[in-house]
Design a protein around this motif. Structure first.
Motif, mmCIF file in Angstrom:
data_model
loop_
_atom_site.group_PDB
_atom_site.id
_atom_site.type_symbol
_atom_site.label_atom_id
_atom_site.label_comp_id
_atom_site.label_asym_id
_atom_site.label_seq_id
_atom_site.Cartn_x
_atom_site.Cartn_y
_atom_site.Cartn_z
ATOM 1 N N HIS A 104 0.690 -1.041 -0.131
ATOM 2 C CA HIS A 104 -0.116 0.026 0.179
ATOM 3 C C HIS A 104 0.925 1.172 -0.186
ATOM 4 C CE1 HIS A 104 -3.342 2.393 0.600
ATOM 5 N NE2 HIS A 104 -2.725 3.143 1.916
ATOM 6 N N PHE A 105 1.772 0.992 1.059
ATOM 7 C CA PHE A 105 2.843 2.615 0.880
ATOM 8 C C PHE A 105 4.073 2.577 -0.506
ATOM 9 C CE2 PHE A 105 0.313 1.948 5.046
ATOM 10 C CZ PHE A 105 0.195 3.594 4.641
ATOM 11 N N SER A 106 4.346 1.168 -0.551
ATOM 12 C CA SER A 106 5.601 0.788 -2.100
ATOM 13 C C SER A 106 6.758 1.259 -0.985
ATOM 14 C CB SER A 106 5.311 1.910 -2.647
ATOM 15 O OG SER A 106 3.887 2.291 -3.116
ATOM 16 N N VAL A 107 6.600 0.384 0.368
ATOM 17 C CA VAL A 107 8.286 -0.037 1.018
ATOM 18 C C VAL A 107 8.706 -1.274 0.423
ATOM 19 C CG1 VAL A 107 7.474 2.070 2.133
ATOM 20 C CG2 VAL A 107 7.157 -0.255 3.002
ATOM 21 N N SER A 108 9.570 -1.261 1.412
ATOM 22 C CA SER A 108 10.715 -2.709 1.465
ATOM 23 C C SER A 108 10.296 -4.031 2.066
ATOM 24 C CB SER A 108 11.735 -2.686 0.555
ATOM 25 O OG SER A 108 12.295 -1.911 2.647
ATOM 26 N N VAL B 81 -7.019 4.255 17.338
ATOM 27 C CA VAL B 81 -7.493 4.985 16.834
ATOM 28 C C VAL B 81 -6.954 5.962 15.322
ATOM 29 C CG1 VAL B 81 -9.760 7.087 16.404
ATOM 30 C CG2 VAL B 81 -9.582 4.768 18.729
ATOM 31 N N ILE B 82 -5.590 6.657 15.933
ATOM 32 C CA ILE B 82 -5.772 7.667 15.477
ATOM 33 C C ILE B 82 -4.282 6.576 13.859
ATOM 34 C CG2 ILE B 82 -3.212 9.870 14.732
ATOM 35 C CD1 ILE B 82 -4.085 10.228 18.318
ATOM 36 N N PHE B 83 -4.335 5.715 14.543
ATOM 37 C CA PHE B 83 -3.419 4.880 14.100
ATOM 38 C C PHE B 83 -4.006 4.496 12.287
ATOM 39 C CE2 PHE B 83 -1.422 0.997 12.063
ATOM 40 C CZ PHE B 83 -0.431 1.202 12.200
ATOM 41 N N THR B 84 -5.782 4.235 12.305
ATOM 42 C CA THR B 84 -6.487 4.234 11.249
ATOM 43 C C THR B 84 -6.053 5.466 10.320
ATOM 44 O OG1 THR B 84 -8.051 4.598 12.465
ATOM 45 C CG2 THR B 84 -7.996 2.800 12.606
ATOM 46 N N PHE B 85 -5.955 6.224 10.561
ATOM 47 C CA PHE B 85 -6.236 7.900 9.912
ATOM 48 C C PHE B 85 -5.123 8.227 9.350
ATOM 49 C CE2 PHE B 85 -10.174 8.306 12.362
ATOM 50 C CZ PHE B 85 -11.471 7.776 11.594
ATOM 51 N N ALA B 86 -3.836 7.864 10.164
ATOM 52 C CA ALA B 86 -2.601 7.844 8.947
ATOM 53 C C ALA B 86 -2.828 7.960 7.485
ATOM 54 C CB ALA B 86 -1.408 6.705 9.663
ATOM 55 N N SER C 93 0.230 8.607 5.777
ATOM 56 C CA SER C 93 1.457 8.321 5.469
ATOM 57 C C SER C 93 2.468 7.089 5.663
ATOM 58 C CB SER C 93 2.901 9.356 4.718
ATOM 59 O OG SER C 93 3.288 9.368 5.969
ATOM 60 N N PHE C 94 2.586 6.333 5.428
ATOM 61 C CA PHE C 94 3.990 5.409 6.233
ATOM 62 C C PHE C 94 5.129 6.265 7.412
ATOM 63 C CE2 PHE C 94 7.532 2.804 6.860
ATOM 64 C CZ PHE C 94 6.871 1.113 7.583
ATOM 65 N N ASN C 95 5.545 6.865 7.079
ATOM 66 C CA ASN C 95 5.465 7.758 8.418
ATOM 67 C C ASN C 95 4.958 7.675 9.587
ATOM 68 O OD1 ASN C 95 8.544 8.233 6.788
ATOM 69 N ND2 ASN C 95 7.867 9.754 6.234
#
Length: 378
Positions: A30-34, A81-86, A88-90
């Motif tokens: 989803h975030f195009s990371v390794s 709850v905040i995690f679900t609205f992140a 970006s990967f950072n």
């Protein structure tokens, strides 16, 4: 506080820690990371878990652990709850780091409460039950995260976790003033009490044990994808059933301890078995891999169930400091195991990855063997 309430709190707290693990492949896509970058979601949480517990152990030595537990659970609920609205990967990494700062307060509070509330055989029994609750939380955190993702969305499980944490936190009774809490005269005085050779060898062995376990569990979705063409989150979640089956071995730990001449002898034998399962995990046959994975999990849980009460018996430091040190070494292994072997896996594949785990496991075996031999001589 009733023990069953504490154990249920432990289950939901471990949901927070391990829910992302079966979803690492999803986050990577989803975030195009390794794979190693995706694995850093676990590292971001385990790194503060490795550093903070000892500080929290000193802090809790003069405060009631139940108050700290309630506050920590509310913070974890908000972070879920905040995690679900992140976006970006950072941002995901930042939230996981905040969770990593909060989790050791909850874990050290729970183990400290058990350590100061129970003695002798009850300490062994209830610490084993606590570890069993962490196993249940670890398994169902992974399994339910995978199932919710497959049938609903990965965010939905986080809402369930948040609601559960809040309800359990506010059900924690008001601490009684008679609760026994140690008051340290000097932090350095108590830290020096952790310098016992036996304690340090046991801490080192626990570090090695969880380094191997965190590494395999973190990169299991990628191994299943690359070696066995398993990509569906539900199927990945089912493979984790070996985790639960292996975890049942921890129930037998008190019996195994009674049958062994010493806890060190048992730890030496189980570490040897742990090493053997890692050798078998190099297999490219799915059935043998799953069987070895089940044995691997079983060995880890017996080591953990033996080491946690043992360190409380041999350490002269307060329970909060002893358990803070234990949690610190435990998650130091997890932090490094969730990142460094992944770099080996990306470059050299499954066999090289397992070879690194085998080397670390053999170091743990050497530590418990030497500790046991020194105890016998003493």
């Amino acid at each position: 506080m009733q023990l069953r309430h504490l154990l249920l709190c432990s289950v939901f707290i471990f949901f927070v820690l391990y829910a992302p693990q079966p979803l690492l492949g999803l986050f990577a896509r989803h975030f195009s990371v390794s794979p190693a970058a995706a694995g850093s979601l676990m590292t971001a949480t385990m790194l503060p878990l490795a550093i903070a517990p000892l500080v929290y152990g000193l802090f809790l030595a003069k405060r009631n652990p139940l108050v700290i537990l309630k506050i920590a659970m509310v913070i974890l609920a908000i972070s879920c709850v905040i995690f679900t609205f992140a976006p970006s990967f950072n941002v995901l990494l930042l939230i996981r780091f905040i969770q990593g700062i909060t989790l050791p307060a909850a874990l050290t509070a729970m183990t400290s409460y058990i350590g100061v509330t129970y003695q002798a055989d009850l300490l062994q029994r209830n610490m084993t039950l606590y570890i069993g609750s962490t196993i249940v939380g670890g398994y169902f955190g992974r399994m339910l995260a995978a199932l919710f993702t497959d049938f609903l969305s990965w965010q939905s499980f986080y809402y369930v976790i948040a609601i559960g944490l809040v309800c359990l936190a506010f059900a924690i009774p008001k601490p009684q003033k008679t609760t026994a809490i140690h008051t340290p005269q000097s932090p350095l005085l108590y830290l020096k009490q952790l310098k016992s050779p036996l304690v340090l060898k046991l801490y080192g062995a626990v570090f090695c044990m969880f380094f191997c376990f965190a590494a395999l569990l973190n990169y299991l979705p990628f191994i299943l994808q690359d070696s066995f063409a398993i990509t569906n989150t539900r199927e990945i979640g089912l493979v984790y059933t070996g985790y639960l089956v292996g975890a049942l071995a921890s129930i037998a730990t008190p019996w195994l301890l009674r049958k062994s001449s010493s806890p060190w002898r048992l730890l030496t034998g189980v570490f040897l078995f742990y090493s053997l399962t890692i050798l078998l995990l190099m297999s490219q046959q799915l059935l043998l891999f799953v069987i070895a994975f089940t044995g691997f999990c079983g060995a880890m849980f017996v080591i953990h169930s033996s080491a946690a009460p043992l360190v409380n018996k041999i350490s002269t430091a307060p329970a909060s400091v002893t358990n803070g040190g234990y949690v610190s070494f435990y998650y130091s292994g997890g932090a490094l195991g969730s990142l460094l072997p992944g770099l080996i896996y990306q470059q050299h594949g499954q066999v090289a990855f397992m070879a690194v785990l085998l080397l670390v496991c053999l170091i743990g075996l050497a530590l418990v063997y030497l500790a046991g031999r020194n105890t016998t001589r003493g």
